[in-house]
Design a protein around this motif. Sequence first.
Motif, PDB file in Angstrom:
ATOM      1  N   ASP A   1       2.603   1.983  11.510  1.00  0.00           N
ATOM      2  CA  ASP A   1       3.533   1.522  10.482  1.00  0.00           C
ATOM      3  C   ASP A   1       3.620   0.007  10.588  1.00  0.00           C
ATOM      4  OD1 ASP A   1       5.859   0.977   8.889  1.00  0.00           O
ATOM      5  OD2 ASP A   1       6.634   2.977   9.305  1.00  0.00           O
TER       6      ASP A   1
ATOM      7  N   HIS B   1       5.818  -1.895   8.743  1.00  0.00           N
ATOM      8  CA  HIS B   1       7.043  -2.405   8.115  1.00  0.00           C
ATOM      9  C   HIS B   1       8.249  -1.649   8.668  1.00  0.00           C
ATOM     10  CE1 HIS B   1       9.006  -3.680   4.003  1.00  0.00           C
ATOM     11  NE2 HIS B   1       9.723  -4.066   5.062  1.00  0.00           N
TER      12      HIS B   1
ATOM     13  N   ASN C   1       4.694  -6.687   0.074  1.00  0.00           N
ATOM     14  CA  ASN C   1       5.600  -5.548   0.199  1.00  0.00           C
ATOM     15  C   ASN C   1       6.234  -5.159  -1.138  1.00  0.00           C
ATOM     16  OD1 ASN C   1       5.107  -5.418   2.919  1.00  0.00           O
ATOM     17  ND2 ASN C   1       7.021  -6.389   3.556  1.00  0.00           N
TER      18      ASN C   1
ATOM     19  N   GLU D   1       1.434  -3.067  -0.091  1.00  0.00           N
ATOM     20  CA  GLU D   1       2.223  -1.904   0.312  1.00  0.00           C
ATOM     21  C   GLU D   1       2.483  -1.071  -0.945  1.00  0.00           C
ATOM     22  OE1 GLU D   1       5.934  -1.847   3.171  1.00  0.00           O
ATOM     23  OE2 GLU D   1       6.584  -2.032   1.086  1.00  0.00           O
TER      24      GLU D   1
ATOM     25  N   ASN E   1       4.089   2.537   4.321  1.00  0.00           N
ATOM     26  CA  ASN E   1       5.024   2.144   5.369  1.00  0.00           C
ATOM     27  C   ASN E   1       6.378   2.828   5.199  1.00  0.00           C
ATOM     28  OD1 ASN E   1       3.309   0.260   6.707  1.00  0.00           O
ATOM     29  ND2 ASN E   1       3.735  -1.243   5.115  1.00  0.00           N
TER      30      ASN E   1
ATOM     31  N   PRO F   1      10.069   5.470  11.407  1.00  0.00           N
ATOM     32  CA  PRO F   1       8.622   5.244  11.504  1.00  0.00           C
ATOM     33  C   PRO F   1       7.886   6.525  11.919  1.00  0.00           C
ATOM     34  CG  PRO F   1       9.825   3.492  12.608  1.00  0.00           C
ATOM     35  CD  PRO F   1      10.835   4.533  12.241  1.00  0.00           C
TER      36      PRO F   1
ATOM     37  N   ASN G   1       0.143   5.371   8.029  1.00  0.00           N
ATOM     38  CA  ASN G   1      -1.159   4.762   7.819  1.00  0.00           C
ATOM     39  C   ASN G   1      -2.116   5.332   8.852  1.00  0.00           C
ATOM     40  OD1 ASN G   1      -0.800   2.701   5.745  1.00  0.00           O
ATOM     41  ND2 ASN G   1       0.568   1.701   7.209  1.00  0.00           N
TER      42      ASN G   1
END
Length: 548
Positions: A56, A58, A229, A258, A315, A333, A339
């Motif tokens: 992750d 973010h 983002n 993202e 994310n 997370p 990902n």
Amino acid sequence: MTNVRIDSKARRGRFLSPLPLTGLLGLLGLATLAACGGGGGSSGTEPEAGAWTTGDLHVHTVQSDDSRTTQTLDFVLGKAFATHGLDWMAVTNHLRSSKYDNNGTLLAAPVAFGYGMDAYELPRVKALQSAGTYDKKLIFSGFEWDTPTHDHMGIGIFDGSATLTSSARAAQEFQYVFTTGDESLFKAEDVARWKAKYSQRTNTTAADALKGIAWLKENYPDSSYALINHPSRNPGKYTIADFRQMNDLAPKIVFAIEGMVGNQMEPDRGGYTSAYIDANKPNRTYGGTDYVVAQLGGVWDALLGEGRRIWNVANSDSHFEIDAAGNSSGYYPGEYAKNYVWQSKDSVGMAGLLNSLRAGRSFGVFGDLINALDFTASGSAGTAAMGQELVANAGQTVTVKIRFKSPPVNNYQRPVNSGNTGNMVPKVHHVDLIVGDVGAKAVPGTPAYDVATNPSTRVLKRFTSADWTLGSDGYYSITTTLTASKSQYFRLRGTNLAEDVAGLSAGGEPLADPRVSTTDNATRHDQINDRNYGSLWFYSNPIFVSVK
């Protein structure tokens, strides 16, 4: 086997027997990497040696001003690694001020986040790993930049070459020059040094945003990244010309969007709160995915249609899940968004991860719809995997292989955040093989630089359970062929939704996510969770097939 010309309409095909593929290994940071066909990308017949890793890019802790004091660094790391089994994670707090330490203790006075990273975040991670906690995991620190005139960018800056380490020193300098943080947040001796170095702070215009990216390119050309983002969260913050300009300026740094955004537990999925009017349709999520990526033939496809190596990532944007007041924000997370990044046997550590991210060796997924994906295109010149290029002669047959796997259950809970698993079995309904033509790169100052569509993009083939076989290893397999006639890219998306589900999909395309407005907190949280798990998607990064 079905022969499919690249200009044909989507149609169903037959299938072939699967090839062996080692599943998710999750060994980032370990010395041993197993041989795995999941990476593809070889010119010979031997599978590429390496491993799929999950992570992750973010994640926030209490040091971000819109997080909660319960979101301590130790808590977040526990969720990411002990609970959800990620291999790597970026801690990316806002590049604003730190009011708390890692444990949620109020500081005597706020400090610029670059100092909070240096004083609390980095030492705590080092201490945990030195004591054997998460020592097999890759944990690094970046930050989220309030990019002038735009929305946010996730920045990572690293010192070193072969071995990269997060640079708090660089974060401090970048924060002073490229944000509006008051000078009182910085150390006086640092301010004096920076004033001698820079004629002024650069933090208000779109040109200043480009200067920030140029600063990264000048000072950390091979050891930094700038992730765009939640690009469509607010109207007018990013245009395709912005994406092109940033990528043109620093292609090794601005290489990812993202698209599969976080904040999925908000009533407005992803935190996309613009008024629900037709004009704001581009400012919605579609199956949890930003319009930039979700729109077939839209912004992402326009960029790929120029041959740009700009990738999609997924994310959590974790701030907190549900707070004491009943507000909800995002999943933890690894809980919902992942990902998957392929790392070859010689590509480990932060430098290896950065190289793999930059190369597009990855795919994103929501709700563990799949937990492995092998996507390759092969011809006489060899084999290419996600992020790679296959060179073919006009008229040559190209073989596309798709293999995927889903876990027995995902992290769906009922009630949400209760620890009571809902025993939901993720199941892919269909997989789309999407194709688009690749032409010349748009030139700055021309009308093409503002074109945000790729009319050639289409679903070349839609595969359902009638088209794939299940092997003894748990992988579903599809093989199809096509005849190369022009330079194109191929990408995948898959979903648990049928092609036409009221309010969720139409003709296989995702619809704008509805807002959940129930007043009762507990009921609303469960409805949000049901909405999210009822519309799961995965997106691969593309394979380019260049016809000579």
